[in-house]
Design an enzyme around this catalytic site. Sequence first.
Site, short mmCIF file in Angstrom:
data_model
loop_
_atom_site.label_atom_id
_atom_site.label_comp_id
_atom_site.label_asym_id
_atom_site.label_seq_id
_atom_site.Cartn_x
_atom_site.Cartn_y
_atom_site.Cartn_z
N GLU A 126 0.83 -1.20 0.00
CA GLU A 126 0.00 0.00 0.00
C GLU A 126 0.86 1.25 0.00
O GLU A 126 1.88 1.34 0.69
CB GLU A 126 -0.98 0.00 1.18
CG GLU A 126 -0.38 -0.26 2.54
CD GLU A 126 -1.43 -0.44 3.62
OE1 GLU A 126 -2.55 -0.88 3.30
OE2 GLU A 126 -1.13 -0.15 4.78
N CYS A 127 0.47 2.21 -0.83
CA CYS A 127 1.08 3.53 -0.95
C CYS A 127 2.60 3.40 -1.17
O CYS A 127 3.02 3.00 -2.24
CB CYS A 127 0.74 4.39 0.24
SG CYS A 127 0.84 6.17 -0.13
N GLY A 128 3.44 3.75 -0.20
CA GLY A 128 4.88 3.66 -0.40
C GLY A 128 5.34 2.28 -0.78
O GLY A 128 6.25 2.11 -1.60
N SER B 25 -2.18 -0.89 -4.02
CA SER B 25 -2.84 0.35 -4.35
C SER B 25 -2.24 1.46 -3.49
O SER B 25 -1.40 1.22 -2.63
CB SER B 25 -4.35 0.27 -4.09
OG SER B 25 -4.64 0.38 -2.72
#
Length: 431
Positions: free
Chosen positions: A322-324, A413
């Site tokens: 997720e993200c990073g 994501s």
Amino acid sequence: MDVHVTPVKPCPAILISAPASGQGKTTVTAALAYYHRRLGREVRVFKTGPDFIDPQILAFASGHPAYQLDLWMMGEAHCRELLYRAAGEADLILIEGVMGLYDGDSSSADLAQTLAVPVAAVIDAHGMAQTFAAVAYGLAYYRPGLAFAGVIANKVGSAGHANLLAEALPDDMPLLAAMRGDASVGLPERHLGLHQAGEIADLDQRLARAADLLSDCRLPDPVAFAEVTSEPPPRLLAGRTIAVARDAAFSFLYPANLDCLQALGATLTFFSPLADCDLPAADAIYLPGGYPELHLAELAGNQAMKQALRQHHQAGKPIYAECGGFLYLLDSLADRDGQAAEIVGLLPGQARMQTQLANLGMHSLELEHGEIRGHSFHFSTLQTSLAPHTQSTTRRHHGQAEAFYRVGRLQASYLHLYFPFNPCQAAALFA
């Protein structure tokens, strides 16, 4: 979630809010936690909203993990359960608010009023006299029925200034504390907020000094927290080991997410994509968010770790990012200066950091096991040829959806999901 509710467990508690961001909520909350801990009290601290960075400071100050509280992302019953557990362990509960007291669709005022926790407002008093009281009065009486405990003045110039502020307040509104302005207690910031606790070398000294400046602040009154207990989730991850990335580049982890995975039966082990040359023995990998853009050279140069991740994926084992963590799995990532580096390459695409915020808000995601909720907060933009598996639904009417990608057993994501909202769906990410 099935719940059983009976009365009650009292514990001194207060929600610390402000008229706006930047007034000193985190400094004051951490200073109070540090001060009472120094007196030998057990302190539990919570952060309103889906924040990862402030809780690191609060955890350092209190000596215990700082959990999130958000009525929409987590649900009221879960918030109540976390507070009830804390009341059974603590001599004091502190809740740091988010933004201004009434800001947002799930505001600090909403949380305080729903959970019957009184509010103390931190107000930056620099350059203010009687207007300080007008701001405090507006915060206290803008919404009928909100329990308002008093005011904490920040950046006070002198004892005389503090007396002037106190005299201007209504008789039923106490000045709980007056914190002198002192540059040595400020907390450094960057594009996603404050620096992480581990990056502030003198954090202990800063908090000790801030605690000294608040040493006359008394304990708040007890709040009666009702018993709320939920059924434990099914042990869908029993016998499975999940390797969780955790270092300076990947540190955006909800403590409740880790608790949830363990309650599902998983064994957790931790590794560093920055420093380690291999993955620990594991059935699945969790790559959380963080600051990969600040460590591009190290991440790109760790060829052994990149190869280990590729081999894990090729073996058909789950990866959730997720993200990073999602950015780390792309072909390349460029920092804010445009300097790009080749990274893991499990997902086709390139991302680049920018100075403007790219997306911010709460999201709902529908997957095979139902709805799970979370949030996004990122400054990077993505170019990819990969078609999303699905997209999130934003809570804001004109919000921007986030794509959710799936390649084999890899799911990724920009979203930061809150696992306890739907433990069965959380288990499916790693099963």
